[in-house]
Write an enzyme that holds these catalytic residues in place. Sequence first.
Site: not given
Length: 469
Positions: A249-250
């Site tokens: 998600c980063s």
Amino acid sequence: MNVFDEELVVDELMARARAAQAKFEAGGSQARYDRAAQAAAWAIMEPGRNRDLAELAVRSTGLGNVADKITKNHRKTLGLMRDIRNAQTFGIVSDDPETGITTIMRPIGVIGAVVPSTNPAATPANNIINALKGGNAIILSPSPKGVACCERLLDYIHAEFDKIGEDHALVQMIPPPGGKAKTQRLLETADLAIVTGSQDNVRRAYSSGTPAIGVGAGNVTVIIDETADLSEAAEKIAASKTFDNATSCSSENALVVVDEIYDAFLGALEAHGGAIVEKADAGAIVSKLWVDGHLNREVIGRDADVLVKALGLAGSVAADTCFIAIETAGIGPEHPLSGEKLSRVVAVYRARDFAHAEALAREILEHQGAGHSLGIHTSDTQRPVDLARRMPTCRVIVNQAHCFATGGAFDNGLPFSLSMGCGSWGGNSIDDNLHWRHFVQRARVVRQISPREPSVEEIFGDYWNEAGK
């Protein structure tokens, strides 16, 4: 199996977990909690088991790649163990004669954790280690694709528990098949619900009646300004964007580049394995990246060669292409490139100047990813501070490979985690990285002390002098 039977399965797990946790706490000590956490950590970090879990994760989910998952399992767990090594989670942590308050650290009880398929070993291991460090039991609800990996991880943890005499029931999972009814029952009956992944599950946790920690959606936006070291920025973005096939998600999803260095920066991206798709050709890529309004499962978390072929770019991009950078301008629901792509694809926006770059980044985050994080590559020391003051984000990552930095790194001060709280902007109850402090609670002994009551004049004197009574 009907809903009642599914709930009964969870209730039986919960009863075993509660009994095990009660004994764990009653016979607890800092040394015992630490040893249990070490056992769980070594279960995933031991090289042979790490590789086995990484291979199983890729084989069963179709997401990511083995080498990077091995790195992730190792570094995320090692970093977490560094973070918690000296953390006191048992007994009296402070005794203040001035306030008369003695503070005692206590477990929360049984943690119910919903974990995603993107990190089917690293994320549950992180939750398990934190839970045990705090004297808790934990029950996992893995996504369907993550079941096999979660089962294997628990087998390894239980094998380590056998070495130190701990109860297997401290770490359990919902047996397959899972399902919403079982997960919902877990959320409702646990003492704390922790959810990483599906925003639907996050919302269900917050409405379950159980204290809950959910994390927001990622859609990382990174600004590259005119003062940045372009080659260094491109190198870091390439390394981050391609790590584990962009399942994190980063991972960078949008690059907002100031006009003054736009063309030079695209050249730097190409030098580090990026293939540039011009805006005029973006539509053809979008139609293959999204099918019937959903991300194409043939490209999510896949290797570069698979992605290139699926997007119809074979033969038109360099053979050593590592990721695709697509020039675009639109933001919002009608422009899917402005959202999370979970693949080696990044959108590139051209900004007139820094002020315009900030405005574009805000618009992207408000569309998706608010609260999670924002990156900037710059030589200006004030701009990151200004962004942190103005933008809807809990983290501003400066001159770093975003995927490696956001969840904690050995060269920054964030706690190692795979779950990033997004504050009110992301609809979350926490604004920091999920870490050990979220897995414990405090009891206070409060004794009477000498009164410390101020006069009204002491409190309001300055105000009266300025504004009058």
